[in-house]
Design a protein around this motif. Structure first.
Motif, PDB file in Angstrom:
ATOM      1  N   ALA A   1      -9.062  -3.068  -3.463  1.00  0.00           N
ATOM      2  CA  ALA A   1      -7.979  -2.071  -3.415  1.00  0.00           C
ATOM      3  C   ALA A   1      -6.749  -2.667  -2.741  1.00  0.00           C
ATOM      4  O   ALA A   1      -6.861  -3.438  -1.785  1.00  0.00           O
ATOM      5  CB  ALA A   1      -8.433  -0.836  -2.652  1.00  0.00           C
ATOM      6  N   LEU A   2      -5.576  -2.307  -3.233  1.00  0.00           N
ATOM      7  CA  LEU A   2      -4.344  -2.731  -2.587  1.00  0.00           C
ATOM      8  C   LEU A   2      -4.205  -1.998  -1.255  1.00  0.00           C
ATOM      9  O   LEU A   2      -4.497  -0.803  -1.171  1.00  0.00           O
ATOM     10  CB  LEU A   2      -3.133  -2.413  -3.459  1.00  0.00           C
ATOM     11  CG  LEU A   2      -2.988  -3.246  -4.722  1.00  0.00           C
ATOM     12  CD1 LEU A   2      -1.803  -2.751  -5.547  1.00  0.00           C
ATOM     13  CD2 LEU A   2      -2.822  -4.728  -4.387  1.00  0.00           C
ATOM     14  N   VAL A   3      -3.763  -2.714  -0.234  1.00  0.00           N
ATOM     15  CA  VAL A   3      -3.500  -2.085   1.054  1.00  0.00           C
ATOM     16  C   VAL A   3      -2.093  -2.445   1.514  1.00  0.00           C
ATOM     17  O   VAL A   3      -1.546  -3.487   1.159  1.00  0.00           O
ATOM     18  CB  VAL A   3      -4.560  -2.430   2.124  1.00  0.00           C
ATOM     19  CG1 VAL A   3      -5.885  -1.790   1.784  1.00  0.00           C
ATOM     20  CG2 VAL A   3      -4.733  -3.919   2.293  1.00  0.00           C
TER      21      VAL A   3
ATOM     22  N   SER B   1       0.941   3.863  -0.332  1.00  0.00           N
ATOM     23  CA  SER B   1       2.036   2.953  -0.661  1.00  0.00           C
ATOM     24  C   SER B   1       3.398   3.485  -0.216  1.00  0.00           C
ATOM     25  O   SER B   1       4.253   2.711   0.202  1.00  0.00           O
ATOM     26  CB  SER B   1       2.055   2.677  -2.166  1.00  0.00           C
ATOM     27  OG  SER B   1       2.278   3.875  -2.891  1.00  0.00           O
ATOM     28  N   SER B   2       3.598   4.776  -0.271  1.00  0.00           N
ATOM     29  CA  SER B   2       4.901   5.371   0.020  1.00  0.00           C
ATOM     30  C   SER B   2       5.360   5.071   1.445  1.00  0.00           C
ATOM     31  O   SER B   2       4.669   5.394   2.418  1.00  0.00           O
ATOM     32  CB  SER B   2       4.832   6.887  -0.190  1.00  0.00           C
ATOM     33  OG  SER B   2       6.077   7.475   0.086  1.00  0.00           O
TER      34      SER B   2
ATOM     35  N   VAL C   1       0.820  -5.634   1.408  1.00  0.00           N
ATOM     36  CA  VAL C   1       0.583  -6.894   2.095  1.00  0.00           C
ATOM     37  C   VAL C   1      -0.759  -7.548   1.793  1.00  0.00           C
ATOM     38  O   VAL C   1      -0.943  -8.719   2.093  1.00  0.00           O
ATOM     39  CB  VAL C   1       0.709  -6.731   3.631  1.00  0.00           C
ATOM     40  CG1 VAL C   1       2.131  -6.344   4.027  1.00  0.00           C
ATOM     41  CG2 VAL C   1      -0.286  -5.722   4.174  1.00  0.00           C
ATOM     42  N   ALA C   2      -1.718  -6.801   1.222  1.00  0.00           N
ATOM     43  CA  ALA C   2      -3.056  -7.362   1.109  1.00  0.00           C
ATOM     44  C   ALA C   2      -3.898  -6.603   0.097  1.00  0.00           C
ATOM     45  O   ALA C   2      -3.469  -5.599  -0.469  1.00  0.00           O
ATOM     46  CB  ALA C   2      -3.745  -7.314   2.480  1.00  0.00           C
ATOM     47  N   SER C   3      -5.118  -7.098  -0.075  1.00  0.00           N
ATOM     48  CA  SER C   3      -6.156  -6.416  -0.845  1.00  0.00           C
ATOM     49  C   SER C   3      -7.377  -6.292   0.052  1.00  0.00           C
ATOM     50  O   SER C   3      -7.654  -7.176   0.873  1.00  0.00           O
ATOM     51  CB  SER C   3      -6.547  -7.234  -2.072  1.00  0.00           C
ATOM     52  OG  SER C   3      -5.454  -7.398  -2.925  1.00  0.00           O
TER      53      SER C   3
END
Length: 110
Positions: free
Chosen positions: A67-69, A82-83, A88-90
């Motif tokens: 997951a994108l973090v 995200s908002s 910066v990472a996964s």
């Protein structure tokens, strides 16, 4: 190659106001990374922008592998929101919603 400078996984940066603490994540401009060593404000320090690290995580949200973090610079923690935050990472591993830390692979991209 004459124009090669460095591999780029660790950058020499100038510590911001308040300095940096070894093992702590920072957003400096558009670059996100982890301080290799502590340094006072204005001092040069090694800043790792790629790699896998256990970092503070927002509670109340679960992570799935890959997951994108995003970095919540106000609360100094990773989040899946995200908002208003910086990607910066996964997630390198799953994390439960109650966990206060998660394992993330920094993407090294500004």
């Amino acid at each position: 190659m004459k124009n090669f400078v460095q591999h780029g996984d660790t950058l020499d940066m100038t510590a911001p106001a308040g300095g940096v603490v070894s093992g702590t994540a920072y957003l400096i401009g558009a670059l996100f990374g982890v301080a290799v060593a502590s340094a006072a404000a204005g001092e040069k320090f090694a800043f790792r922008v790629v790699g896998v690290y256990t970092l503070p995580k927002a509670t109340g949200e679960a992570w799935t592998e890959g997951a994108l973090v995003y970095w919540d610079n106000t609360n100094k923690r990773l989040t899946t929101t995200s908002s208003g935050n910086t990607k910066v990472a996964s997630a390198a591993s799953a994390a439960a919603s109650g966990d206060t830390a998660g394992v993330a692979r920094l993407n090294g991209v500004a």
